[in-house]
Design a protein around this motif. Structure first.
Motif, PDB file in Angstrom:
ATOM      1  N   ASN A  35       0.835  -1.195   0.000  1.00  0.00           N
ATOM      2  CA  ASN A  35       0.000   0.000   0.000  1.00  0.00           C
ATOM      3  C   ASN A  35       0.874   1.251   0.000  1.00  0.00           C
ATOM      4  O   ASN A  35       2.053   1.207   0.367  1.00  0.00           O
ATOM      5  N   LEU A  36       0.267   2.360  -0.362  1.00  0.00           N
ATOM      6  CA  LEU A  36       0.885   3.674  -0.198  1.00  0.00           C
ATOM      7  C   LEU A  36       0.244   4.271   1.050  1.00  0.00           C
ATOM      8  O   LEU A  36      -0.981   4.458   1.094  1.00  0.00           O
ATOM      9  N   ILE A  37       1.073   4.534   2.084  1.00  0.00           N
ATOM     10  CA  ILE A  37       0.545   4.928   3.398  1.00  0.00           C
ATOM     11  C   ILE A  37       1.252   6.179   3.913  1.00  0.00           C
ATOM     12  O   ILE A  37       2.468   6.313   3.800  1.00  0.00           O
ATOM     13  N   SER A  38       0.453   7.068   4.502  1.00  0.00           N
ATOM     14  CA  SER A  38       0.990   8.215   5.232  1.00  0.00           C
ATOM     15  C   SER A  38       1.016   7.841   6.707  1.00  0.00           C
ATOM     16  O   SER A  38      -0.020   7.535   7.290  1.00  0.00           O
ATOM     17  N   TRP A  39       2.209   7.833   7.307  1.00  0.00           N
ATOM     18  CA  TRP A  39       2.381   7.513   8.724  1.00  0.00           C
ATOM     19  C   TRP A  39       2.533   8.799   9.518  1.00  0.00           C
ATOM     20  O   TRP A  39       3.386   9.626   9.213  1.00  0.00           O
ATOM     21  N   ASN A  40       1.684   8.989  10.529  1.00  0.00           N
ATOM     22  CA  ASN A  40       1.745  10.146  11.421  1.00  0.00           C
ATOM     23  C   ASN A  40       1.768  11.466  10.661  1.00  0.00           C
ATOM     24  O   ASN A  40       2.482  12.399  11.019  1.00  0.00           O
ATOM     25  N   GLY A  41       0.975  11.553   9.587  1.00  0.00           N
ATOM     26  CA  GLY A  41       0.840  12.795   8.836  1.00  0.00           C
ATOM     27  C   GLY A  41       2.000  13.120   7.912  1.00  0.00           C
ATOM     28  O   GLY A  41       2.034  14.193   7.315  1.00  0.00           O
ATOM     29  N   ARG A  42       2.954  12.224   7.789  1.00  0.00           N
ATOM     30  CA  ARG A  42       4.120  12.466   6.923  1.00  0.00           C
ATOM     31  C   ARG A  42       3.783  12.136   5.480  1.00  0.00           C
ATOM     32  O   ARG A  42       2.734  11.585   5.171  1.00  0.00           O
ATOM     33  N   ASP A  43       4.729  12.465   4.579  1.00  0.00           N
ATOM     34  CA  ASP A  43       4.552  12.138   3.170  1.00  0.00           C
ATOM     35  C   ASP A  43       4.366  10.631   3.027  1.00  0.00           C
ATOM     36  O   ASP A  43       5.025   9.852   3.723  1.00  0.00           O
ATOM     37  N   PRO A  44       3.493  10.213   2.114  1.00  0.00           N
ATOM     38  CA  PRO A  44       3.237   8.782   1.940  1.00  0.00           C
ATOM     39  C   PRO A  44       4.467   8.018   1.454  1.00  0.00           C
ATOM     40  O   PRO A  44       5.299   8.556   0.719  1.00  0.00           O
ATOM     41  N   LYS A  45       4.547   6.752   1.892  1.00  0.00           N
ATOM     42  CA  LYS A  45       5.608   5.839   1.451  1.00  0.00           C
ATOM     43  C   LYS A  45       4.955   4.510   1.099  1.00  0.00           C
ATOM     44  O   LYS A  45       3.861   4.197   1.557  1.00  0.00           O
ATOM     45  N   TYR A  46       5.669   3.738   0.282  1.00  0.00           N
ATOM     46  CA  TYR A  46       5.197   2.404  -0.054  1.00  0.00           C
ATOM     47  C   TYR A  46       5.457   1.501   1.137  1.00  0.00           C
ATOM     48  O   TYR A  46       6.497   1.580   1.774  1.00  0.00           O
ATOM     49  N   ASP A  47       4.487   0.655   1.441  1.00  0.00           N
ATOM     50  CA  ASP A  47       4.520  -0.114   2.675  1.00  0.00           C
ATOM     51  C   ASP A  47       4.105  -1.552   2.392  1.00  0.00           C
ATOM     52  O   ASP A  47       3.081  -1.786   1.757  1.00  0.00           O
ATOM     53  N   LEU A  48       4.918  -2.493   2.869  1.00  0.00           N
ATOM     54  CA  LEU A  48       4.632  -3.920   2.700  1.00  0.00           C
ATOM     55  C   LEU A  48       4.543  -4.553   4.076  1.00  0.00           C
ATOM     56  O   LEU A  48       5.520  -4.544   4.835  1.00  0.00           O
ATOM     57  N   GLY A  54       6.541  -4.632   9.201  1.00  0.00           N
ATOM     58  CA  GLY A  54       6.679  -4.482   7.767  1.00  0.00           C
ATOM     59  C   GLY A  54       7.844  -3.578   7.419  1.00  0.00           C
ATOM     60  O   GLY A  54       8.658  -3.234   8.280  1.00  0.00           O
ATOM     61  N   ILE A  55       7.898  -3.220   6.147  1.00  0.00           N
ATOM     62  CA  ILE A  55       8.928  -2.293   5.686  1.00  0.00           C
ATOM     63  C   ILE A  55       8.266  -1.169   4.904  1.00  0.00           C
ATOM     64  O   ILE A  55       7.209  -1.346   4.294  1.00  0.00           O
ATOM     65  N   THR A  56       8.889   0.003   4.960  1.00  0.00           N
ATOM     66  CA  THR A  56       8.434   1.130   4.157  1.00  0.00           C
ATOM     67  C   THR A  56       9.543   1.491   3.187  1.00  0.00           C
ATOM     68  O   THR A  56      10.731   1.384   3.497  1.00  0.00           O
ATOM     69  N   LEU A  57       9.132   1.895   1.990  1.00  0.00           N
ATOM     70  CA  LEU A  57      10.076   2.230   0.932  1.00  0.00           C
ATOM     71  C   LEU A  57       9.691   3.564   0.296  1.00  0.00           C
ATOM     72  O   LEU A  57       8.504   3.829   0.076  1.00  0.00           O
ATOM     73  N   SER A  58      10.701   4.369  -0.006  1.00  0.00           N
ATOM     74  CA  SER A  58      10.459   5.613  -0.735  1.00  0.00           C
ATOM     75  C   SER A  58      10.149   5.281  -2.190  1.00  0.00           C
ATOM     76  O   SER A  58      10.329   4.135  -2.644  1.00  0.00           O
ATOM     77  N   LYS A  59       9.730   6.266  -2.957  1.00  0.00           N
ATOM     78  CA  LYS A  59       9.459   6.059  -4.378  1.00  0.00           C
ATOM     79  C   LYS A  59      10.723   5.572  -5.088  1.00  0.00           C
ATOM     80  O   LYS A  59      10.665   4.653  -5.913  1.00  0.00           O
ATOM     81  N   GLU A  60      11.858   6.167  -4.755  1.00  0.00           N
ATOM     82  CA  GLU A  60      13.123   5.780  -5.375  1.00  0.00           C
ATOM     83  C   GLU A  60      13.477   4.321  -5.054  1.00  0.00           C
ATOM     84  O   GLU A  60      13.938   3.577  -5.911  1.00  0.00           O
ATOM     85  N   GLU A  61      13.234   3.919  -3.809  1.00  0.00           N
ATOM     86  CA  GLU A  61      13.531   2.543  -3.407  1.00  0.00           C
ATOM     87  C   GLU A  61      12.600   1.544  -4.093  1.00  0.00           C
ATOM     88  O   GLU A  61      13.040   0.465  -4.502  1.00  0.00           O
ATOM     89  N   ILE A  62      11.331   1.891  -4.250  1.00  0.00           N
ATOM     90  CA  ILE A  62      10.398   0.969  -4.899  1.00  0.00           C
ATOM     91  C   ILE A  62      10.731   0.835  -6.384  1.00  0.00           C
ATOM     92  O   ILE A  62      10.601  -0.244  -6.969  1.00  0.00           O
ATOM     93  N   ILE A  63      11.232   1.914  -7.000  1.00  0.00           N
ATOM     94  CA  ILE A  63      11.662   1.858  -8.401  1.00  0.00           C
ATOM     95  C   ILE A  63      12.852   0.911  -8.542  1.00  0.00           C
ATOM     96  O   ILE A  63      12.904   0.079  -9.452  1.00  0.00           O
ATOM     97  N   GLU A  64      13.817   1.003  -7.616  1.00  0.00           N
ATOM     98  CA  GLU A  64      14.982   0.116  -7.659  1.00  0.00           C
ATOM     99  C   GLU A  64      14.578  -1.335  -7.404  1.00  0.00           C
ATOM    100  O   GLU A  64      15.108  -2.256  -8.032  1.00  0.00           O
ATOM    101  N   LEU A  65      13.639  -1.553  -6.493  1.00  0.00           N
ATOM    102  CA  LEU A  65      13.136  -2.900  -6.230  1.00  0.00           C
ATOM    103  C   LEU A  65      12.476  -3.464  -7.491  1.00  0.00           C
ATOM    104  O   LEU A  65      12.709  -4.616  -7.865  1.00  0.00           O
ATOM    105  N   LYS A  66      11.676  -2.659  -8.161  1.00  0.00           N
ATOM    106  CA  LYS A  66      11.028  -3.102  -9.395  1.00  0.00           C
ATOM    107  C   LYS A  66      12.063  -3.467 -10.457  1.00  0.00           C
ATOM    108  O   LYS A  66      11.933  -4.493 -11.130  1.00  0.00           O
TER     109      LYS A  66
END
Length: 75
Positions: A27-40, A53-65
């Motif tokens: 999912n894409l989740i905002s934790w404690n009002g912060r900018d959303p991150k990808y979350d597994l 779980g783990i949270t990933l920035s947009k850059e990290e999810i692109i590298e994972l893909k």
């Protein structure tokens, strides 16, 4: 312990579901009002409880893909 606040911005994928109804989700989740991150992580059916779980920035999810796309085969 301080309450953790979260908002599921976008449900992307359900990867699996246990016999008790818990689902492993990306999912894409905002934790404690912060900018959303990808979350597994695993979620209870009502999304009131969650597993570790783990949270990933947009850059990290692109590298994972990219890494997943480079897999020749999964056995």
């Amino acid at each position: 312990m301080a309450e953790i606040k979260y908002e599921i911005i976008e449900k992307i994928a359900v990867l699996s579901e246990s016999t008790k109804g818990w689902k492993k989700e990306l999912n894409l989740i905002s934790w404690n009002g912060r900018d959303p991150k990808y979350d597994l992580r695993e979620w209870a059916p009502d999304h009131e409880k969650m597993g570790k779980g783990i949270t990933l920035s947009k850059e990290e999810i692109i590298e994972l893909k990219k890494g997943l796309n480079n897999l020749d085969s999964i056995e």
